[in-house]
Design a protein around this motif. Structure first.
Motif, PDB file in Angstrom:
ATOM      1  N   VAL A   1      -0.503  16.134  -6.296  1.00 42.37           N
ATOM      2  CA  VAL A   1      -0.716  14.649  -5.532  1.00 42.37           C
ATOM      3  C   VAL A   1       0.735  14.097  -5.185  1.00 42.37           C
ATOM      4  O   VAL A   1       1.457  13.689  -6.052  1.00 42.37           O
ATOM      5  CB  VAL A   1      -1.391  13.832  -6.494  1.00 42.37           C
ATOM      6  CG1 VAL A   1      -1.893  12.236  -5.639  1.00 42.37           C
ATOM      7  CG2 VAL A   1      -2.810  14.338  -6.881  1.00 42.37           C
ATOM      8  N   ASN A   2       0.905  13.845  -3.913  1.00 43.45           N
ATOM      9  CA  ASN A   2       2.193  13.300  -3.532  1.00 43.45           C
ATOM     10  C   ASN A   2       1.985  11.959  -2.808  1.00 43.45           C
ATOM     11  O   ASN A   2       0.910  11.551  -2.210  1.00 43.45           O
ATOM     12  CB  ASN A   2       2.682  14.234  -2.109  1.00 43.45           C
ATOM     13  CG  ASN A   2       3.252  15.553  -2.687  1.00 43.45           C
ATOM     14  OD1 ASN A   2       3.805  15.744  -3.765  1.00 43.45           O
ATOM     15  ND2 ASN A   2       2.845  16.357  -1.827  1.00 43.45           N
ATOM     16  N   LEU A   3       2.691  11.075  -3.064  1.00 44.78           N
ATOM     17  CA  LEU A   3       2.823   9.702  -2.722  1.00 44.78           C
ATOM     18  C   LEU A   3       3.676   9.679  -1.597  1.00 44.78           C
ATOM     19  O   LEU A   3       4.940   9.853  -1.619  1.00 44.78           O
ATOM     20  CB  LEU A   3       3.307   8.539  -3.956  1.00 44.78           C
ATOM     21  CG  LEU A   3       2.412   8.582  -5.167  1.00 44.78           C
ATOM     22  CD1 LEU A   3       2.874   7.311  -6.055  1.00 44.78           C
ATOM     23  CD2 LEU A   3       0.798   8.159  -4.821  1.00 44.78           C
TER      24      LEU A   3
ATOM     25  N   ALA B   1       0.956  -1.218   0.060  1.00 43.01           N
ATOM     26  CA  ALA B   1      -0.100   0.020  -0.192  1.00 43.01           C
ATOM     27  C   ALA B   1       0.812   1.094  -0.076  1.00 43.01           C
ATOM     28  O   ALA B   1       2.056   1.220   0.399  1.00 43.01           O
ATOM     29  CB  ALA B   1      -1.084  -0.079   1.151  1.00 43.01           C
ATOM     30  N   VAL B   2       0.304   2.445  -0.459  1.00 42.65           N
ATOM     31  CA  VAL B   2       0.894   3.480  -0.341  1.00 42.65           C
ATOM     32  C   VAL B   2      -0.045   4.771  -0.077  1.00 42.65           C
ATOM     33  O   VAL B   2      -1.257   4.673  -0.659  1.00 42.65           O
ATOM     34  CB  VAL B   2       1.883   3.865  -1.827  1.00 42.65           C
ATOM     35  CG1 VAL B   2       0.873   3.885  -2.946  1.00 42.65           C
ATOM     36  CG2 VAL B   2       2.564   5.098  -1.559  1.00 42.65           C
ATOM     37  N   ASP B   3       0.143   5.767   0.744  1.00 44.32           N
ATOM     38  CA  ASP B   3      -0.814   6.630   0.987  1.00 44.32           C
ATOM     39  C   ASP B   3      -0.431   7.739   0.005  1.00 44.32           C
ATOM     40  O   ASP B   3       0.443   7.959  -0.662  1.00 44.32           O
ATOM     41  CB  ASP B   3      -0.450   7.270   2.458  1.00 44.32           C
ATOM     42  CG  ASP B   3      -0.770   6.212   3.605  1.00 44.32           C
ATOM     43  OD1 ASP B   3      -1.809   5.473   3.371  1.00 44.32           O
ATOM     44  OD2 ASP B   3      -0.419   6.479   4.467  1.00 44.32           O
ATOM     45  N   TRP B   4      -1.803   8.654  -0.269  1.00 42.44           N
ATOM     46  CA  TRP B   4      -1.344   9.761  -1.205  1.00 42.44           C
ATOM     47  C   TRP B   4      -2.290  11.116  -0.553  1.00 42.44           C
ATOM     48  O   TRP B   4      -3.033  10.847   0.065  1.00 42.44           O
ATOM     49  CB  TRP B   4      -2.091   9.397  -2.671  1.00 42.44           C
ATOM     50  CG  TRP B   4      -3.572   9.044  -2.680  1.00 42.44           C
ATOM     51  CD1 TRP B   4      -4.137   7.822  -2.555  1.00 42.44           C
ATOM     52  CD2 TRP B   4      -4.732  10.040  -2.778  1.00 42.44           C
ATOM     53  NE1 TRP B   4      -5.544   8.071  -2.546  1.00 42.44           N
ATOM     54  CE2 TRP B   4      -5.775   9.188  -2.679  1.00 42.44           C
ATOM     55  CE3 TRP B   4      -4.657  11.285  -2.645  1.00 42.44           C
ATOM     56  CZ2 TRP B   4      -7.027   9.661  -2.846  1.00 42.44           C
ATOM     57  CZ3 TRP B   4      -6.079  11.906  -2.954  1.00 42.44           C
ATOM     58  CH2 TRP B   4      -7.070  10.897  -2.818  1.00 42.44           C
ATOM     59  N   SER B   5      -1.789  12.143  -0.917  1.00 40.20           N
ATOM     60  CA  SER B   5      -2.499  13.395  -0.388  1.00 40.20           C
ATOM     61  C   SER B   5      -2.504  14.481  -1.635  1.00 40.20           C
ATOM     62  O   SER B   5      -1.368  14.588  -2.124  1.00 40.20           O
ATOM     63  CB  SER B   5      -1.833  14.055   0.990  1.00 40.20           C
ATOM     64  OG  SER B   5      -0.267  14.266   0.908  1.00 40.20           O
TER      65      SER B   5
END
Length: 362
Positions: free
Chosen positions: A68-70, A7-11
């Motif tokens: 959008v950053n990962l 998994a990877v978060d994004w914001s």
């Protein structure tokens, strides 16, 4: 390592000037989330960022930017240094005047059913992208005789607008009355009146899908009269097919709900209907309805029902006068406080070899 779940978060964050801010997104804050990959799954995942649409121009109609950053990969996942962020842009939606210009311009190109590819006037700010008579489009050989014609435009902000043409004329003395297009459009009008589905509806969807193949961004739909009904139909089925495009504005269009299998909310699709317009008030609409004009006139729905239920010379005269007064596209421009700076193309009449421009009949 893809043998286990990763998994990877994004914001979403502020981008370069002019920058978007939290209120530009659904919920009023910068969105965030997590992308998850199942074990041994190399399928690319899509991050969807939902923008809060409005009709308010910002920053001189320049796109607003966001990033959008990962971050925070887990389960053995890593983020490549060249793929840790991506920039996005929020374009202003088409203005009401741009929708009007598109609905108007599509009449000019096919005025007598023989022309194609005419660019809209420069003053509209629209650029022609695709014409339904372009030879490589599947099915277009039959579209004119079905009463279908449309064009796709790009506005000054980079939005794609598809405009569907309405019936050219009801007047048998107009030069365009006997054209293949107008005869097909009159048959489509009759189908709507009698509760059947004209072929032009499915033509409209096919053309919209052709435009969608060329443009992955949002598609905005518009049209006047019959063209507006086709726009409703295309918007509904684009959404059902997963395209998600339910953005649009129509002017004086009959409703299309009678042909649709289900009903759902479409707050970003607006149908402007004058109180006195018998055509625009006919049948239930897909999307929202915004009444315009003078409430004190004879209701358009009443004028039509009087003819259908108790036809007489008097009721026919009232219906004709109501259509002539309240249905033309220029009347909607006046209703909505628009001030177009180009000619009205919605009725073209040949007069001794000269073309005169005046208000639409349908």
């Amino acid at each position: 390592d893809t043998s286990g779940a990763t998994a990877v978060d994004w914001s979403v964050n502020v981008g370069p000037d002019p920058a978007a801010n939290g209120v530009d997104f659904v919920g009023g804050v910068f969105p965030s989330g997590t992308v998850t990959f199942k074990p041994n799954d190399n399928t690319p995942q899509t991050i969807t960022v939902k923008v809060q649409g409005d009709q308010l121009p910002e920053n001189g109609a320049l796109p607003e930017n966001f990033v959008v950053n990962l971050v925070d990969p887990s389960g053995g996942a890593t983020i490549g240094p060249l793929h840790s962020s991506a920039q996005g842009h929020i374009h202003d939606p088409p203005s009401l005047l741009e929708y009007y210009y598109a609905a108007n311009a599509v009449y000019a190109d096919n005025a007598i059913g023989t022309e194609s590819g005419t660019a809209p006037p420069a003053a509209t700010g629209l650029t022609l992208l695709l014409d339904s008579r372009d030879s490589y489009l599947h099915g277009n050989a039959n579209w004119l005789s079905d009463g279908f014609f449309a064009q796709a435009f790009e506005d000054a902000s980079g939005n794609t607008i598809i405009s569907f043409e309405g019936t050219a004329t009801f007047n048998p003395f107009d030069a365009s009355y006997g054209s293949a297009y107008n005869q097909g459009a009159l048959k489509a009008d009759l189908a709507i009146l009698t509760g059947s589905e004209p072929k032009s509806f499915s033509d409209a969807l096919e053309f919209a899908l052709s435009v969608k193949q060329l443009n992955s961004g949002p598609i905005h739909l518009t049209g006047h009269s019959l063209g507006g009904t086709e726009a409703q139909y295309a918007a509904y089925y684009l959404h059902l097919l997963g395209a998600g495009d339910m953005n649009g504005v129509t002017f004086g269009a009959p409703g299309v709900e009678y042909t649709l299998p289900t009903s759902f909310s479409a707050p970003d699709f607006t149908n402007y209907v004058d109180y006195g317009d018998p055509v625009g008030n006919f049948r239930d609409h897909f999307g929202t309805v915004e009444p315009t004009g003078d409430k004190g006139v004879i209701p358009g729905e009443q004028a039509l029902n009087d003819v259908l239920n108790n036809p007489s010379i008097s009721s026919l005269e009232t219906l004709y006068n109501s259509i002539d007064s309240y249905h033309p596209l220029p009347h909607y421009a006046a209703d909505l406080g628009l001030h177009p700076s180009v000619p009205v193309f919605t009725s073209v009449v040949s007069n001794n070899g000269q073309v005169t421009l005046n208000g639409a009949s349908a």
